[in-house]
Design an enzyme around this catalytic site. Structure first.
Site, short mmCIF file in Angstrom:
data_model
loop_
_atom_site.label_atom_id
_atom_site.label_comp_id
_atom_site.label_asym_id
_atom_site.label_seq_id
_atom_site.Cartn_x
_atom_site.Cartn_y
_atom_site.Cartn_z
N ASP A 103 -22.47 -28.61 -30.94
CA ASP A 103 -23.24 -29.66 -30.26
C ASP A 103 -22.39 -30.85 -29.85
O ASP A 103 -22.77 -32.01 -30.06
CB ASP A 103 -24.43 -30.11 -31.12
CG ASP A 103 -25.49 -29.03 -31.26
OD1 ASP A 103 -25.39 -28.02 -30.53
OD2 ASP A 103 -26.39 -29.18 -32.09
N HIS B 121 -27.31 -26.53 -29.43
CA HIS B 121 -27.64 -27.21 -28.17
C HIS B 121 -26.72 -26.81 -27.03
O HIS B 121 -27.17 -26.67 -25.90
CB HIS B 121 -27.58 -28.73 -28.35
CG HIS B 121 -28.81 -29.28 -28.99
ND1 HIS B 121 -29.05 -29.16 -30.34
CD2 HIS B 121 -29.87 -29.95 -28.49
CE1 HIS B 121 -30.20 -29.72 -30.63
NE2 HIS B 121 -30.73 -30.21 -29.53
N HIS C 191 -22.03 -23.98 -37.78
CA HIS C 191 -23.08 -24.85 -37.26
C HIS C 191 -24.41 -24.30 -37.75
O HIS C 191 -25.21 -23.78 -36.98
CB HIS C 191 -23.01 -24.88 -35.73
CG HIS C 191 -23.95 -25.88 -35.12
ND1 HIS C 191 -23.65 -27.21 -34.96
CD2 HIS C 191 -25.21 -25.76 -34.64
CE1 HIS C 191 -24.66 -27.85 -34.39
NE2 HIS C 191 -25.63 -26.98 -34.19
N HIS D 27 -24.74 -29.25 -37.50
CA HIS D 27 -26.15 -28.89 -37.26
C HIS D 27 -27.11 -29.77 -38.07
O HIS D 27 -28.06 -30.29 -37.52
CB HIS D 27 -26.41 -27.41 -37.55
CG HIS D 27 -27.79 -26.97 -37.13
ND1 HIS D 27 -28.32 -27.28 -35.91
CD2 HIS D 27 -28.75 -26.26 -37.79
CE1 HIS D 27 -29.54 -26.76 -35.82
NE2 HIS D 27 -29.83 -26.15 -36.93
N HIS E 94 -28.06 -33.07 -39.73
CA HIS E 94 -27.61 -34.45 -39.56
C HIS E 94 -27.64 -35.21 -40.88
O HIS E 94 -28.44 -36.11 -41.09
CB HIS E 94 -28.47 -35.15 -38.49
CG HIS E 94 -28.25 -34.59 -37.12
ND1 HIS E 94 -28.66 -35.22 -35.98
CD2 HIS E 94 -27.63 -33.46 -36.70
CE1 HIS E 94 -28.32 -34.50 -34.92
NE2 HIS E 94 -27.71 -33.42 -35.34
#
Lengths: 403, 509
Positions: free
Chosen positions: A47, A83, A164, A197, A199
């Site tokens: 991401d 993403h 991730h 991935h 947070h």
């Protein structure tokens, strides 16, 4: 070996242009810190961008920073995340890799349906890096199930594994509904496990896995993250020592009011009192109002006036969250899922088995893949008929209609 | 095949003369005709009988033994024989099966049971396979099923002496339950024997619906057992014999420090109420040992499965897996019994809490029955422990079925479980039990009248069992197949589709 570990930069995230700008600003700051700290290389664990095809302005500024790193001989290693991965396997990361601005380490070979990953070696330090990409709805799980862990574990030398994926063992309680995979999917004995991935800022050691690290986002990606993390950051690993580098692109002020047994006017006055006593120069102000009002309804609180007052004190941006603000007259609506992805997953799970299909056995996986493909955007320059064909082909592939 | 003839007796104690060339066994199933239909009978005792007086028999024996004479009877088959004591199980009428209320016809022939005689034992919806119907030691190769959902929600007791096959039976039951959407099992496994790390086990089930939690080197795809300290609440420790002041102190620490109460106790943080120093010291010492913690002046360190950072969602994950009808096995072989029960208590409390909520919201019907498999069950539902207060397991035993939460209690000492709880266990699977006191405890609380089966239970061999259940028409004698045979059977039935290849899109090949 000294390297930076960042993840979830989400360049181009946020709907509002002002906040969108902060996501790229955070990345630029992070790169500047890496150059200043003279790291040997940088890991970006998924991401980097918020979509597989980011806007041209963000791409341009990112490329500029990557070029700067290239000139300083700081190699950037990436893995695609949920993403910026594209089901067709083609993302802007490919373009940047072709331009030799970064290296995607997700490389390998397949034999007898077993995935054997290859190591990418950092020339400066001799560090061996490999990893697996992340996909929406934890579709990368099947990759892990077919992963040849033994060959990775037997490889001698200093090794880093990039991933991730949310690890079940380290998932925070507020993300309990997030799809996750156990850490046992990862090969053992690596020096560093660079995660992305989820947070969260976390550095943990579990049996067989030392230094399993999540650096969190470079800049928080939503209201709750801003509220909880206030700022983003990344880690610098320097010969066994880990240091968190916060990136403070803007100050964050949380204005929290418990509205329990108060009237909308009382809530309004309480907020105004706080506003009067604070300065918000260039600050992101978060308004979190919760509780059950004594009378009236949430919309009776004059937020327009509140916003004007806060902006009047030079705030950079104001956001409000009243999802937990309810009134006596209205019944509480409970929202259990907190992200679009979670809501989608919930809906899929709720509706499994409703109809008989040729893919009944893999219904959940197929449904998620469908959703993933159907959210793919048309690429720049791609003709409508080409886009239609690409989507159709990918869907046919899932249903094995091409065979 | 004719095995004998009804010659005397009364209801529940029918006497049949056994045909001399027939070998009749305890527990054997037979049929006889009656006016009402065909009566299903079972042998519960065997005795010798003779036309010659006891005095003369003893004289003849003496002659043979002391004087080496070779005395033989004329018409030996007619003079000496066996008598079988039989009880009626059910009466099979053309269209229904009812409890027997009349005797078989006097002098009627008793016959060997055939598969056709037991076709009334039909397969229920969501069937739970227990084993094959057994007549004496003979496996009739006729599978016996009970309704899984009802059986698990109304609690199961599995009892028998060590080595009689409790673990094999339990493994079979779990294997058969894995694919059922209406049931889920939480297995607390103190011997790490069910998953089959290094042998055949539940990991070999093709459905991938088995989740395994272990603290030691989890196999690929299985989870590390790490529980966040925040998950532990004082009420989870109700099965441990803390003193009243210690319990009060825990309660107050929890009230003041919330989910950081354990750390507060260890670091001896202040409370608004004074406690005797010894109370806090003992509480601290016991928590340190139970939760495998260490500390310095300012910080608590976790040494074992409990953690300050990891494992925040583990209890919730386990519950969610169970709610999705998965089987969850928790390997507790590395912990003390108390730690094992604490883990069980944490999960069981959360399950019960969630299911009570679902019931209130009217969503319970959509949820599977969840049953907690407990080895050495008297540790938590024994008389001794329950005298000190109830715990989540005794609550489940008493009221769990209303919320679709059940227990599978495994023990070789059922007499230690209070009668009221034993009576609530509506399915009892009884394996060979030598101790009379244990047999009596089961017989007295069984769903069917087993008062004449004392001897049969004592004589049950490895792999033989009697199933007494509210959901069967009579106490079913069964033969438990070997686990390896169960796997083989399933493998034959399932053809794995190896043609589906994984597409590794995104990986540069």
């Amino acid at each position: 070996m000294k390297f930076a570990h960042m993840a979830d930069c989400h360049i181009g995230s946020w709907r509002d242009p002002k906040l969108k700008e902060l996501s790229i600003l955070a990345f630029e700051r992070a790169v500047d810190i890496c150059i200043e700290k003279k790291v040997d290389f940088i890991l970006i664990c998924g991401d980097l961008f918020n979509t597989s095809l980011p806007g041209i302005d963000f791409l341009k500024r990112t490329t500029k920073k990557l070029k700067e790193l290239e000139r300083k001989e700081i190699t950037v290693y990436v893995i695609p995340g949920s993403h910026d991965f594209s089901p067709s396997g083609k993302t802007i990361l490919d373009v940047l890799e072709e331009a030799e601005l970064l290296i995607n380490v997700v490389k390998g070979s397949v034999k007898d349906d077993i995935l054997k990953l290859k190591f990418t070696i950092n020339k400066k330090t001799g560090t061996k890096i490999t990893g697996l990409l992340g996909r929406r709805g934890l579709l990368e799980r099947s990759y892990y199930e077919k992963l040849d862990k033994k060959s990775l574990e037997e490889e001698p030398g200093s090794k880093i594994f990039m991933f991730h994926t949310a690890l079940s063992e380290l998932k925070p309680i507020e993300l309990e509904k997030m799809d996750s995979a156990p850490i046992s999917f990862l090969p053992k004995g690596f020096e560093y496990y660079a995660g992305g991935h989820v947070h969260i800022v976390r550095d943990e050691t579990l049996e067989g896995y030392k230094k399993v690290v999540y650096p969190g986002p470079l800049f928080p990606a939503n209201f709750s993250e801003l509220e909880k993390l206030k700022q983003g950051g990344f880690y610098i690993y320097n010969h066994g020592k880990l240091e968190f580098m916060p990136i403070n692109v803007k100050n964050v002020f949380l204005l929290q009011v418990d509205a329990h047994r108060k009237t909308p006017q009382e809530v309004f006055e309480e907020i105004v009192d706080v506003i009067k006593n604070h300065e918000f120069n260039n600050t992101i102000v978060l308004l979190r109002i919760f509780g059950k009002l004594k009378s009236g309804k949430p919309s009776d609180v004059d937020f327009k006036k509140i916003f004007t007052m806060i902006y009047g004190k030079a705030a950079f941006f104001v956001m409000k969250n009243t999802s937990k603000l309810i009134s006596e007259e209205f019944e509480e609506i409970k929202i259990t899922a907190s992200s679009v992805e979670e809501i989608e997953n919930e809906i899929i799970k709720e509706n499994l088995g409703q109809i008989n299909t040729s893919f009944s056995k893999n219904e959940e996986v197929v449904a998620k893949k469908f959703l993933e493909i159907l959210t793919t955007e048309k690429k720049e320059g791609e003709k409508v008929y080409e886009f239609n064909k690409r989507i159709k082909d990918e869907l046919d592939n899932i249903l094995n209609l091409n065979e | 095949m004719i095995k004998g003839q009804v010659v005397s007796g009364r209801f529940g104690e029918i006497v049949a003369r056994v045909k001399s060339d027939v070998d009749l066994e305890l527990g054997e199933l037979l049929t006889a005709d009656s006016k009402a239909g065909k009566v299903l009978l079972q042998v519960y005792d065997l005795v010798y009988s003779s036309q010659i007086s006891q005095q003369n028999l003893e004289l003849i024996s003496g002659m043979n033994l002391e004087e080496s004479s070779d005395f033989e009877f004329m018409d030996a088959k007619l003079r000496n024989y066996e008598l079988a004591l039989l009880k009626s199980l059910v009466t099979i009428k053309p269209k229904k099966v009812v409890s027997s209320k009349s005797l078989p016809t006097f002098f009627s022939e008793i016959k060997e049971i055939t598969k056709e005689d037991v076709t009334f034992l039909t397969k229920p919806k969501e069937p739970l396979f227990l084993g094959n119907l057994r007549s004496g030691t003979r496996d009739l190769n006729f599978p016996v099923f009970l309704p899984a959902e009802k059986v698990f929600s109304h609690h199961v007791l599995i009892t028998g002496t060590t080595g009689k096959g409790k673990s094999v039976l339990m493994t079979n039951l779990i294997w058969d339950t894995i694919e059922k959407e209406s049931c889920a099992l939480l297995v607390l496994d103190p011997h790490d024997e069910y998953f089959g790390r290094n042998k055949k086990g539940l990991k070999d089930h093709p459905s991938k619906k088995v989740c395994y939690y272990t603290s030691k080197n989890p196999p690929t795809g299985q989870k590390t057992l790490k529980i966040n300290l925040k998950c532990v609440k004082p009420h989870h420790l109700s099965f441990i014999d803390f003193s009243q002041p210690q319990r009060q102190a825990m309660g107050l620490y929890y009230k003041k420090y919330g989910d950081k109460w354990v750390e507060a106790v260890i670091l001896e943080k202040p409370l608004n109420v004074d406690f005797n120093e010894a109370t806090i010291s003992v509480l601290k010492r016991r928590l340190l040992s139970l939760l495998d913690l260490d500390f310095n002046d300012t910080q608590v360190f976790c040494e074992g499965i409990f953690s300050l950072n990891a494992g925040e969602t583990i209890i919730s994950d386990i519950c969610s897996e169970l709610e999705s009808s998965k089987t969850v096995i928790v390997d507790t072989s590395n912990f003390s019994g108390q730690t094992e029960l604490l883990i069980g208590s944490l999960v069981a409390s959360e399950i019960l809490r969630r299911y009570k909520n679902y019931k209130i919201k009217g969503e319970i019907d959509k949820k599977p029955v969840i049953s907690v498999v407990l080895e050495e069950a008297p540790r938590v539902i024994g008389k001794e422990i329950l005298e000190k207060g109830s715990n989540v397991f005794s609550t489940i035993a008493r009221e769990g079925r209303k919320f679709k939460v059940g227990l599978v209690a495994i023990t070789q000492l059922p007499s230690l479980i209070p009668r009221v709880i034993l009576a609530n266990m509506n399915t009892k699977i009884i394996l060979g039990t030598e101790m009379n006191s244990e047999r009596q405890a089961i017989i007295e609380s069984a769903s069917q009248d087993l008062s004449s089966d004392n001897r049969s239970i004592a004589s049950l061999d490895v792999g033989e069992a009697i199933v007494s259940s509210n959901f069967s028409k009579f106490a079913l004698p069964i033969h438990i197949p070997l686990f390896e045979d169960m796997i083989q059977k399933q493998k034959k039935e399932e053809k794995e589709d190896s043609s589906i290849k994984t597409v590794f899109s995104g990986v540069k090949l």
